[in-house]
Design a protein around this motif. Sequence first.
Motif, PDB file in Angstrom:
ATOM      1  N   LYS A 142     -21.911  -7.289  52.347  1.00 13.02           N
ATOM      2  CA  LYS A 142     -21.422  -6.339  51.344  1.00 13.02           C
ATOM      3  C   LYS A 142     -22.386  -6.247  50.165  1.00 13.02           C
ATOM      4  O   LYS A 142     -22.643  -5.166  49.636  1.00 13.02           O
ATOM      5  CB  LYS A 142     -20.032  -6.747  50.862  1.00 13.02           C
ATOM      6  CG  LYS A 142     -18.931  -6.469  51.871  1.00 13.02           C
ATOM      7  CD  LYS A 142     -17.573  -6.837  51.310  1.00 13.02           C
ATOM      8  CE  LYS A 142     -16.474  -6.519  52.325  1.00 13.02           C
ATOM      9  NZ  LYS A 142     -15.138  -6.926  51.818  1.00 13.02           N
ATOM     10  N   ARG A 143     -22.897  -7.393  49.749  1.00  9.08           N
ATOM     11  CA  ARG A 143     -23.842  -7.398  48.632  1.00  9.08           C
ATOM     12  C   ARG A 143     -25.094  -6.607  48.978  1.00  9.08           C
ATOM     13  O   ARG A 143     -25.558  -5.768  48.190  1.00  9.08           O
ATOM     14  CB  ARG A 143     -24.219  -8.830  48.263  1.00  9.08           C
ATOM     15  CG  ARG A 143     -25.143  -8.918  47.058  1.00  9.08           C
ATOM     16  CD  ARG A 143     -25.581 -10.339  46.797  1.00  9.08           C
ATOM     17  NE  ARG A 143     -26.554 -10.804  47.790  1.00  9.08           N
ATOM     18  CZ  ARG A 143     -27.073 -12.030  47.804  1.00  9.08           C
ATOM     19  NH1 ARG A 143     -26.683 -12.916  46.904  1.00  9.08           N
ATOM     20  NH2 ARG A 143     -27.954 -12.377  48.712  1.00  9.08           N
ATOM     21  N   GLU A 144     -25.652  -6.849  50.153  1.00  9.08           N
ATOM     22  CA  GLU A 144     -26.869  -6.154  50.545  1.00  9.08           C
ATOM     23  C   GLU A 144     -26.613  -4.664  50.764  1.00  9.08           C
ATOM     24  O   GLU A 144     -27.481  -3.835  50.499  1.00  9.08           O
ATOM     25  CB  GLU A 144     -27.459  -6.783  51.814  1.00  9.08           C
ATOM     26  CG  GLU A 144     -27.950  -8.209  51.621  1.00  9.08           C
ATOM     27  CD  GLU A 144     -29.030  -8.317  50.562  1.00  9.08           C
ATOM     28  OE1 GLU A 144     -30.038  -7.598  50.654  1.00  9.08           O
ATOM     29  OE2 GLU A 144     -28.870  -9.142  49.629  1.00  9.08           O
ATOM     30  N   ARG A 145     -25.416  -4.321  51.231  1.00 10.49           N
ATOM     31  CA  ARG A 145     -25.054  -2.906  51.389  1.00 10.49           C
ATOM     32  C   ARG A 145     -25.130  -2.182  50.051  1.00 10.49           C
ATOM     33  O   ARG A 145     -25.734  -1.107  49.939  1.00 10.49           O
ATOM     34  CB  ARG A 145     -23.638  -2.795  51.958  1.00 10.49           C
ATOM     35  CG  ARG A 145     -23.113  -1.343  52.032  1.00 10.49           C
ATOM     36  CD  ARG A 145     -21.615  -1.301  52.302  1.00 10.49           C
ATOM     37  NE  ARG A 145     -21.297  -1.860  53.590  1.00 10.49           N
ATOM     38  CZ  ARG A 145     -21.420  -1.203  54.746  1.00 10.49           C
ATOM     39  NH1 ARG A 145     -21.874   0.051  54.737  1.00 10.49           N
ATOM     40  NH2 ARG A 145     -21.092  -1.774  55.868  1.00 10.49           N
ATOM     41  N   LEU A 146     -24.519  -2.765  49.024  1.00 11.04           N
ATOM     42  CA  LEU A 146     -24.499  -2.121  47.717  1.00 11.04           C
ATOM     43  C   LEU A 146     -25.891  -2.073  47.092  1.00 11.04           C
ATOM     44  O   LEU A 146     -26.256  -1.088  46.445  1.00 11.04           O
ATOM     45  CB  LEU A 146     -23.517  -2.845  46.796  1.00 11.04           C
ATOM     46  CG  LEU A 146     -22.052  -2.779  47.241  1.00 11.04           C
ATOM     47  CD1 LEU A 146     -21.165  -3.563  46.287  1.00 11.04           C
ATOM     48  CD2 LEU A 146     -21.571  -1.327  47.345  1.00 11.04           C
ATOM     49  N   LEU A 147     -26.682  -3.130  47.292  1.00 14.30           N
ATOM     50  CA  LEU A 147     -28.063  -3.115  46.799  1.00 14.30           C
ATOM     51  C   LEU A 147     -28.861  -1.995  47.460  1.00 14.30           C
ATOM     52  O   LEU A 147     -29.626  -1.286  46.796  1.00 14.30           O
ATOM     53  CB  LEU A 147     -28.726  -4.463  47.074  1.00 14.30           C
ATOM     54  CG  LEU A 147     -28.322  -5.627  46.169  1.00 14.30           C
ATOM     55  CD1 LEU A 147     -28.916  -6.934  46.698  1.00 14.30           C
ATOM     56  CD2 LEU A 147     -28.797  -5.377  44.743  1.00 14.30           C
ATOM     57  N   LEU A 148     -28.678  -1.841  48.782  1.00 15.90           N
ATOM     58  CA  LEU A 148     -29.397  -0.791  49.498  1.00 15.90           C
ATOM     59  C   LEU A 148     -28.973   0.584  49.002  1.00 15.90           C
ATOM     60  O   LEU A 148     -29.823   1.459  48.764  1.00 15.90           O
ATOM     61  CB  LEU A 148     -29.144  -0.918  51.004  1.00 15.90           C
ATOM     62  CG  LEU A 148     -29.738   0.181  51.890  1.00 15.90           C
ATOM     63  CD1 LEU A 148     -31.257   0.247  51.737  1.00 15.90           C
ATOM     64  CD2 LEU A 148     -29.357  -0.050  53.351  1.00 15.90           C
ATOM     65  N   ALA A 149     -27.669   0.799  48.839  1.00 14.06           N
ATOM     66  CA  ALA A 149     -27.182   2.098  48.368  1.00 14.06           C
ATOM     67  C   ALA A 149     -27.729   2.416  46.982  1.00 14.06           C
ATOM     68  O   ALA A 149     -28.183   3.539  46.720  1.00 14.06           O
ATOM     69  CB  ALA A 149     -25.654   2.109  48.361  1.00 14.06           C
ATOM     70  N   ARG A 167     -22.110   3.327  50.818  1.00 15.86           N
ATOM     71  CA  ARG A 167     -21.357   2.488  49.868  1.00 15.86           C
ATOM     72  C   ARG A 167     -19.955   2.175  50.382  1.00 15.86           C
ATOM     73  O   ARG A 167     -19.479   1.046  50.274  1.00 15.86           O
ATOM     74  CB  ARG A 167     -21.237   3.204  48.517  1.00 15.86           C
ATOM     75  CG  ARG A 167     -22.443   3.049  47.637  1.00 15.86           C
ATOM     76  CD  ARG A 167     -22.072   3.158  46.165  1.00 15.86           C
ATOM     77  NE  ARG A 167     -23.277   2.978  45.364  1.00 15.86           N
ATOM     78  CZ  ARG A 167     -24.012   3.983  44.900  1.00 15.86           C
ATOM     79  NH1 ARG A 167     -23.670   5.233  45.145  1.00 15.86           N
ATOM     80  NH2 ARG A 167     -25.100   3.735  44.196  1.00 15.86           N
ATOM     81  N   THR A 168     -19.277   3.196  50.881  1.00 12.90           N
ATOM     82  CA  THR A 168     -17.881   3.010  51.288  1.00 12.90           C
ATOM     83  C   THR A 168     -17.765   2.290  52.626  1.00 12.90           C
ATOM     84  O   THR A 168     -16.708   1.768  52.961  1.00 12.90           O
ATOM     85  CB  THR A 168     -17.149   4.358  51.372  1.00 12.90           C
ATOM     86  OG1 THR A 168     -17.871   5.244  52.258  1.00 12.90           O
ATOM     87  CG2 THR A 168     -17.059   5.002  49.998  1.00 12.90           C
ATOM     88  N   GLY A 169     -18.832   2.257  53.391  1.00  9.71           N
ATOM     89  CA  GLY A 169     -18.822   1.488  54.627  1.00  9.71           C
ATOM     90  C   GLY A 169     -18.290   2.260  55.820  1.00  9.71           C
ATOM     91  O   GLY A 169     -18.077   3.474  55.755  1.00  9.71           O
ATOM     92  N   PRO A 170     -18.069   1.563  56.916  1.00 13.39           N
ATOM     93  CA  PRO A 170     -17.707   2.202  58.181  1.00 13.39           C
ATOM     94  C   PRO A 170     -16.285   2.757  58.153  1.00 13.39           C
ATOM     95  O   PRO A 170     -15.503   2.431  57.255  1.00 13.39           O
ATOM     96  CB  PRO A 170     -17.828   1.055  59.193  1.00 13.39           C
ATOM     97  CG  PRO A 170     -17.570  -0.174  58.378  1.00 13.39           C
ATOM     98  CD  PRO A 170     -18.168   0.106  57.037  1.00 13.39           C
TER      99      PRO A 170
END
Length: 211
Positions: free
Chosen positions: A6-13, A81-84
């Motif tokens: 989740k952390r890396e997802r938000l950093l990427l976004a 950001r919101t995910g799958p």
Amino acid sequence: MSTFAKRERLLLADLLEAEGPDASTLCEGWTTRDLAAHVVVRERRPDAAAGILIKPLAPRLDKAMEEFAGKPYEELIQLIRTGPPRFSPFQLKQVDEASNTIEFYVHTEDVRRAQPDWTPRELDPVFQDALWSRLERSARLVGRSAPTGLVLRRPDGQTAVAHKGTPVVTATGEPSELLLFVYGRQSAAKVELDGDQDAIAKLNEAKQLGI
């Protein structure tokens, strides 16, 4: 509790948003828009994402990529950001961690390290250990096409064999850097290579490292 994925997802976004849709990435031929479309297709179109590994499905993947790349860039960022979708397996914490921690870390660095002013990112020891654990389990898979023997070595001496063969090249670095190396980002990874010089040259030029 937040997870690494989740952390890396938000950093990427956040990074994709900051760089805009036309920035370079380490993925050959891809801009940030293309990379964002790839992330969304992988999570929301599993029927098409299978084309990443299954060649007969590649046309379906290409079509889905084109579809999503044509959407407004802001929409792609929001989808990341919101995910799958609600019923996706990626909604399960264990699946998300196992499948997305490396995915999002590598793609974040694909964007960061393609920019001329990038600086090294400080990663905490717990995250480095988590990356090493995943790397140990997947080393043989991602290193299977290496043109030489390849051993991955942490600064503390822990090792993992990525490919058996001779001559052997030993790549030494932090788990985060070793991951980038075996995932085909050799030129951007901060690792030290020891071994036969011709073998090192072949390994640095190999296009088939990674999945």
